[in-house]
Design a protein around this motif. Structure first.
Motif, mmCIF file in Angstrom:
data_model
loop_
_atom_site.group_PDB
_atom_site.id
_atom_site.type_symbol
_atom_site.label_atom_id
_atom_site.label_comp_id
_atom_site.label_asym_id
_atom_site.label_seq_id
_atom_site.Cartn_x
_atom_site.Cartn_y
_atom_site.Cartn_z
ATOM 1 N N ILE A 104 -11.012 30.067 -16.650
ATOM 2 C CA ILE A 104 -10.431 30.332 -15.331
ATOM 3 C C ILE A 104 -10.229 31.831 -15.156
ATOM 4 O O ILE A 104 -10.511 32.393 -14.097
ATOM 5 C CB ILE A 104 -9.099 29.564 -15.173
ATOM 6 C CG1 ILE A 104 -9.365 28.069 -15.013
ATOM 7 C CG2 ILE A 104 -8.308 30.082 -13.984
ATOM 8 C CD1 ILE A 104 -8.128 27.203 -15.035
ATOM 9 N N PHE A 105 -9.780 32.485 -16.205
ATOM 10 C CA PHE A 105 -9.584 33.939 -16.123
ATOM 11 C C PHE A 105 -10.910 34.645 -15.871
ATOM 12 O O PHE A 105 -10.998 35.565 -15.070
ATOM 13 C CB PHE A 105 -8.933 34.444 -17.409
ATOM 14 C CG PHE A 105 -8.583 35.895 -17.371
ATOM 15 C CD1 PHE A 105 -7.658 36.366 -16.455
ATOM 16 C CD2 PHE A 105 -9.165 36.802 -18.243
ATOM 17 C CE1 PHE A 105 -7.323 37.703 -16.401
ATOM 18 C CE2 PHE A 105 -8.838 38.142 -18.194
ATOM 19 C CZ PHE A 105 -7.915 38.588 -17.273
ATOM 20 N N VAL A 136 -13.393 33.399 -14.315
ATOM 21 C CA VAL A 136 -13.741 33.133 -12.914
ATOM 22 C C VAL A 136 -12.960 34.079 -11.997
ATOM 23 O O VAL A 136 -13.494 34.620 -11.034
ATOM 24 C CB VAL A 136 -13.479 31.650 -12.555
ATOM 25 C CG1 VAL A 136 -13.628 31.413 -11.071
ATOM 26 C CG2 VAL A 136 -14.441 30.758 -13.302
ATOM 27 N N GLN A 137 -11.716 34.318 -12.335
ATOM 28 C CA GLN A 137 -10.917 35.251 -11.535
ATOM 29 C C GLN A 137 -11.484 36.663 -11.587
ATOM 30 O O GLN A 137 -11.306 37.445 -10.664
ATOM 31 C CB GLN A 137 -9.477 35.263 -12.033
ATOM 32 C CG GLN A 137 -8.675 34.077 -11.526
ATOM 33 C CD GLN A 137 -7.211 34.216 -11.805
ATOM 34 O OE1 GLN A 137 -6.825 34.783 -12.806
ATOM 35 N NE2 GLN A 137 -6.387 33.684 -10.932
ATOM 36 N N LEU A 138 -12.177 36.962 -12.668
ATOM 37 C CA LEU A 138 -12.788 38.287 -12.784
ATOM 38 C C LEU A 138 -14.138 38.361 -12.098
ATOM 39 O O LEU A 138 -14.809 39.377 -12.170
ATOM 40 C CB LEU A 138 -12.957 38.666 -14.245
ATOM 41 C CG LEU A 138 -11.682 38.821 -15.049
ATOM 42 C CD1 LEU A 138 -12.022 39.096 -16.495
ATOM 43 C CD2 LEU A 138 -10.856 39.947 -14.514
ATOM 44 N N LYS A 144 -11.263 43.288 -10.251
ATOM 45 C CA LYS A 144 -11.417 41.890 -9.864
ATOM 46 C C LYS A 144 -10.376 40.943 -10.448
ATOM 47 O O LYS A 144 -10.556 39.740 -10.404
ATOM 48 C CB LYS A 144 -12.819 41.403 -10.215
ATOM 49 C CG LYS A 144 -13.722 41.550 -9.013
ATOM 50 C CD LYS A 144 -15.125 41.239 -9.314
ATOM 51 C CE LYS A 144 -15.970 41.422 -8.075
ATOM 52 N NZ LYS A 144 -17.368 41.491 -8.371
ATOM 53 N N ILE A 145 -9.302 41.467 -10.988
ATOM 54 C CA ILE A 145 -8.287 40.553 -11.522
ATOM 55 C C ILE A 145 -7.573 39.863 -10.378
ATOM 56 O O ILE A 145 -7.213 40.484 -9.399
ATOM 57 C CB ILE A 145 -7.293 41.295 -12.419
ATOM 58 C CG1 ILE A 145 -8.004 41.683 -13.710
ATOM 59 C CG2 ILE A 145 -6.079 40.431 -12.742
ATOM 60 C CD1 ILE A 145 -7.127 42.192 -14.775
ATOM 61 N N GLY A 146 -7.392 38.585 -10.502
ATOM 62 C CA GLY A 146 -6.785 37.794 -9.428
ATOM 63 C C GLY A 146 -5.270 37.843 -9.454
ATOM 64 O O GLY A 146 -4.685 38.720 -10.056
ATOM 65 N N VAL A 206 -2.619 33.709 -22.066
ATOM 66 C CA VAL A 206 -3.499 33.514 -20.914
ATOM 67 C C VAL A 206 -2.976 32.401 -20.019
ATOM 68 O O VAL A 206 -3.117 32.440 -18.805
ATOM 69 C CB VAL A 206 -4.949 33.273 -21.371
ATOM 70 C CG1 VAL A 206 -5.073 31.979 -22.143
ATOM 71 C CG2 VAL A 206 -5.910 33.263 -20.208
ATOM 72 N N PHE A 249 -6.339 30.374 -6.180
ATOM 73 C CA PHE A 249 -6.430 31.215 -7.359
ATOM 74 C C PHE A 249 -7.532 32.266 -7.273
ATOM 75 O O PHE A 249 -7.587 33.176 -8.080
ATOM 76 C CB PHE A 249 -6.552 30.364 -8.623
ATOM 77 C CG PHE A 249 -7.947 30.081 -9.077
ATOM 78 C CD1 PHE A 249 -8.426 30.625 -10.254
ATOM 79 C CD2 PHE A 249 -8.771 29.263 -8.333
ATOM 80 C CE1 PHE A 249 -9.695 30.360 -10.685
ATOM 81 C CE2 PHE A 249 -10.038 28.992 -8.764
ATOM 82 C CZ PHE A 249 -10.506 29.545 -9.945
ATOM 83 N N ARG A 280 0.195 33.977 -17.715
ATOM 84 C CA ARG A 280 0.131 35.428 -17.640
ATOM 85 C C ARG A 280 0.895 36.055 -16.477
ATOM 86 O O ARG A 280 1.456 37.133 -16.628
ATOM 87 C CB ARG A 280 -1.311 35.904 -17.646
ATOM 88 C CG ARG A 280 -2.176 35.301 -16.585
ATOM 89 C CD ARG A 280 -3.602 35.807 -16.762
ATOM 90 N NE ARG A 280 -4.448 35.302 -15.732
ATOM 91 C CZ ARG A 280 -5.127 34.165 -15.824
ATOM 92 N NH1 ARG A 280 -5.049 33.450 -16.906
ATOM 93 N NH2 ARG A 280 -5.876 33.774 -14.839
ATOM 94 N N LYS A 304 -18.258 29.896 -10.654
ATOM 95 C CA LYS A 304 -17.683 28.703 -11.292
ATOM 96 C C LYS A 304 -18.744 27.880 -12.008
ATOM 97 O O LYS A 304 -18.500 27.312 -13.065
ATOM 98 C CB LYS A 304 -16.997 27.847 -10.237
ATOM 99 C CG LYS A 304 -15.659 28.386 -9.836
ATOM 100 C CD LYS A 304 -15.010 27.462 -8.848
ATOM 101 C CE LYS A 304 -13.694 28.054 -8.377
ATOM 102 N NZ LYS A 304 -13.094 27.270 -7.299
#
Lengths: 432, 428
Positions: A363-364, A366-368, B425-427, B334, B395, B337, A372
């Motif tokens: 998931i992390f 994907v956030q970057l 690009k960090i969410g 993780v 998210f 976080r 998906k």
């Protein structure tokens, strides 16, 4: 004399009994389970809507829309559910409970943590070259991490011996449920693990450690590289002698040179990756890069030689200050770079990120910015391909193991919940 | 061409010049007058008063002066257009043992220390908090010392502690958990003894006549503080109720003991729970305790006899009993976080997004006793808010801007660290 003891009736009875012994379990185990899910990710990129999955005796019999189901079979409905293949941890660090509860054996843990917690590791202090070790014989199915693993969607994982010598031993791919290690095993001796860099060396030039660790030879990268090359050079110099004349160690090394067992090289800094690439040119083995923190510097080399990468954890809060990270700098968007380059990769965990957070790592990623679909493939079919078990797990297809996860929403969204886990056709509730 | 230019030159004569000067004279004070910021947004999540679609937020002197659906904007306001974006209140972290080098002292009884001495406002943990939308943090000593010292509530912006400080002594950190060297029996005895000694010290102090005090003042230099003063004064403040206690309780029985202790000594307590303390949800509801949940929201409990694991949703246990809870984050893991991520975890456990948002904004503000200033978007409160590009718990959304007291504290496009780490690009 003995024959007279058995009459004709007993003979018939014994024959019937023998037949039943063979067929009985098959009849009894004819456990057909059928599910209908709203969305099904096959694992290879294909998506089916309103899909039907039939699992018979632990194997997937049918995946599709419609199928003549035998009467009386009740279909489990998950109309809003999203199904994916079970997740595969391409490398896992487990706490394996040993005989006593207090002492926990860690398969792969860094040495300082071991010292602190007074635990033993699966590190062999006997020699630098121990390719004959096999992780399967140290696995304890009672380990909590297996239970945490399947409750978090990991149905399959890879474990290997520890990394404090150069040739660490062969790893094994296991299911996360089972009563004995032999029940759990999907494939044994999948990769021969080798550790490059400072890990096999850094304990040897410090005082205050156990004698067998202190008196070991290599104390820096050069020593590690020498021991690695020397093992293969020795074997090559023996010439074309038959396999029967080789010992257990050499036999495994020969299998590596033949390409039967790929090497898995744990190389984190760019120097170690370069050393591995050089050794590949010299000896011509197949290899897989594990935890390549600096792999972004060699993307072209990795791509042109078709070297898969096992990367993780993606989230490293300690960053450059991590004691174990030999690399001074890490890029959190590595999965994205690997995907853009078209390099096969899968996710792994380490001692700081337990097996249960494999999905969160993805998931992390994907956030970057990783898409998906690729992330899901890296968790399932790509991991299976890297581990060489794609004939059994990794996708939901006919003939493969019935390993499924059912989420109540997008599998890579932290706000969706894992509702059901199916391993080998066995329904499990992860929320209990 | 030349003719035209000449005409133009001629036309720009003295009268025109005079009007220009006049206009300048009239308009020049405008930027000075315009202290009001008007922020247009697609949606404003106020937390306390529902959601405002197409809202306008007016900020004056760092506070919210008006909040409502699109309407009149004062003529002198500086209009900032976020009409494609979503605004939520600045998040509040009610308990954070980070922002400095070492969380715990080696001595178990150190009530006289304060995190203000070791706080590093340029610490990565505080930068990360700001980046993830946290505007207020209660920095506390770690969980391993019995009397850990005093915490401080800070804004996540500013390098000088004077700028960032909101409340200097936010509370005393107490841990009733035993350590490998000491079980709770010893911990409780030490705590009671310390409190009783402090009471004695206070009584002695009250008995002192003004003449005695004067003599003391004369005989000792002004800057000198007696060892007794150092030892007991901070606990004396706790017993007098100047600040509350943040009690770390890893197990359910710790919660009960901690509550008893607070009742006996009259402490205003906040309970910082461990994951296993979910079993005390009933008790927390009965006694109306203020609770802060452990970062580990999904807890694997092991049956001591069968060794079977059981998965427990910690937050659901408290929600079922009607207990309001605040969330904590743990940037080392993780799976926990950021506060936004923790709230998404709550939603995965079946808790509504409204409660999830409340548990990272208004409830922690209430726990810190700052709900008149922060925690939600209301008229009169501080203008602490976060600008998101998508819905709060999507998210793939990102924290784009963070305002603290009406000032832009964080801009994602100017975050150099983020570019360094991950190509921006960090969410959430």
């Amino acid at each position: 004399m003995i024959k007279k003891k058995f009459g004709p009736l007993t003979k018939i009875a014994s024959v019937v009994f023998t037949i039943f012994c063979f067929l009985g379990p098959a009849v009894l185990a004819d456990d057909l389970s059928a599910l209908r899910v709203g969305t099904l990710h096959k694992g290879n990129g294909e998506i089916l809507k309103n899909a039907l999955v039939l699992i018979r005796s632990g194997k997937v019999e049918f995946v599709g829309i419609d199928y003549p189901i035998p009467k009386g079979t009740n279909i489990l409905e998950f109309k809003e559910g999203v199904a994916t293949p079970g997740f595969i941890a391409a490398n896992a660090y487990l706490r394996i409970s040993a005989e006593t509860k207090i002492i926990e054996m860690d398969l792969r843990e860094d040495y300082y943590a071991l010292k602190r917690d007074k635990v033993m590791a699966l590190n062999e202090g006997r020699s630098e070259v121990t390719p004959e070790l096999n992780a399967l014989y140290s696995v304890d199915p009672r380990s909590e991490d297996f239970a945490r693993g399947w409750r978090s969607g990991v149905t399959c994982l890879y474990v290997a011996p520890g990394n404090l010598n150069v040739f660490n031993g062969t790893g094994t791919v296991l299911k996360t449920i089972g009563r004995t290690p032999q029940d759990m095993v999907v494939k044994n001796m999948v990769h021969l693990k080798v550790t490059f860099g400072h890990e096999p060396a850094y304990l040897n030039n410090r005082f205050g450690f156990e004698p067998e660790l202190r008196t070991r030879r290599p104390q820096n990268r050069m020593g590690v590289d020498f021991i690695f090359r020397n093992a293969f050079v020795k074997l090559q110099n023996k010439g074309p002698i038959p396999d029967s004349a080789l010992d257990a160690q050499e036999l495994i090394l020969r299998k590596v040179l033949r390409g039967e067992i790929p090497l898995r090289i744990r190389a984190r800094s760019y120097m170690d990756i370069k050393a591995a690439l050089r050794a590949m040119d010299e000896f011509g083995f197949k290899w897989i890069l594990e935890e390549g923190v600096d792999a972004y510097k060699y993307l072209d080399d990795l791509k042109s030689r078709n070297i898969p990468v096992i990367y993780g954890p993606v989230y490293r809060p300690e960053g450059r200050f991590d004691f174990n990270a030999e690399s001074d700098y890490y890029k959190a968007q590595m999965p994205l770079l690997l995907a853009k380059k078209g390099i096969l990769f899968a996710f792994q965990n380490n001692n700081k990120s337990p097996v249960s957070s494999l999905r969160e790592e993805a998931i992390f990623a994907v956030q970057l910015g990783l898409n998906k679909e690729t992330a899901l493939k890296a968790l399932t079919s790509h991991a299976a391909r890297i581990l060489g078990v794609e004939d059994r797990v990794g996708t939901i297809e006919k003939g493969k193991d019935g390993d499924l996860l059912i989420f109540n929403g997008d599998p890579l969204d932290p706000s969706s919940r894992l509702e059901k886990v199916i391993i080998g056709g066995k329904m499990l509730d992860p929320n209990k | 061409m030349r003719k035209r230019r000449k005409e133009m030159k001629r036309s720009f004569g003295l009268p025109h010049f005079m009007t220009f000067v006049l206009a300048l004279a009239v308009l020049s004070p405008l930027p000075l007058v315009s202290q009001i910021k008007a922020i247009k947004a697609k949606k404003i999540y106020t937390v306390s008063q529902g959601v405002i679609e197409k809202g306008i937020l007016l900020i004056e002197n760092g506070k919210i002066s008006e909040l409502g659906p699109e309407g009149k904007i004062p003529w002198n306001a500086e209009v900032i257009d976020y009409s494609q974006k979503i605004i939520v209140p600045g998040l509040v972290e009610a308990h954070a043992a980070r922002g400095y080098d070492i969380p715990n002292e080696t001595n178990p009884l150190t009530p006289f220390v304060t995190v203000m001495d070791s706080l590093d406002l340029s610490h990565d943990a505080i930068k990360l908090a700001l980046r993830s939308g946290v505007t207020t943090m209660n920095i506390m000593p770690g969980n391993a010392t019995i009397l850990g010292g005093r915490g401080a509530i800070i804004k996540t912006y500013g390098l000088i502690i004077g700028d960032a400080l909101m409340v200097p002594d936010s509370g005393m950190k107490i841990s009733v958990a035993g350590t490998p060297a000491q079980s709770r029996i010893g911990v409780m005895a030490q705590l009671r003894r310390y409190f009783d000694e402090t009471k004695e010290y206070l009584e002695k102090k009250e008995k002192k006549t003004t003449a005695d005090k004067k003599e003391e003042m004369v005989s000792t230099p002004m800057s000198f503080r007696s060892p007794e003063y150092v030892k007991y004064e901070s606990v004396a403040d706790l017993l007098k109720g100047r600040y509350g206690a943040f009690i770390y309780c890893p197990t359910p029985s710790d919660v009960v003991e901690a509550q008893k202790l607070s009742e006996v000594y009259g402490l205003k307590s906040v309970y910082v729970l461990g994951p296993e303390a979910y079993k005390a949800a009933d008790f927390a509801a009965l006694k109306k305790l203020k609770v802060i949940l452990d970062p580990e929201l999904i807890y694997f409990e092991k049956d001591p006899i069968t060794e079977e694991l059981r998965k427990v949703d910690v937050a659901t246990a408290f929600q079922a009993k009607g207990v309001d809870f605040a969330l904590q984050s743990d940037p080392d893991k993780v799976q926990a976080r950021t506060l936004f991520y923790q709230a998404m975890k709550l939603i995965s456990c079946g808790i509504s997004p409204e409660i999830a948002l409340k548990s990272i904004s208004l409830v922690p503000a209430q726990i810190l006793g700052l709900d008149e200033q922060i925690g939600s978007l209301e008229k009169g409160k501080l203008a602490n808010f976060v600008v998101l590009d998508k819905e709060p718990f999507d998210f793939s959304g990102k924290v784009e801007l963070v305002y603290i007291e009406g000032k832009l504290a964080y801009d994602r496009t100017k975050d150099e660290d983020l570019k360094d780490l991950a190509d921006d690009k960090i969410g959430q």
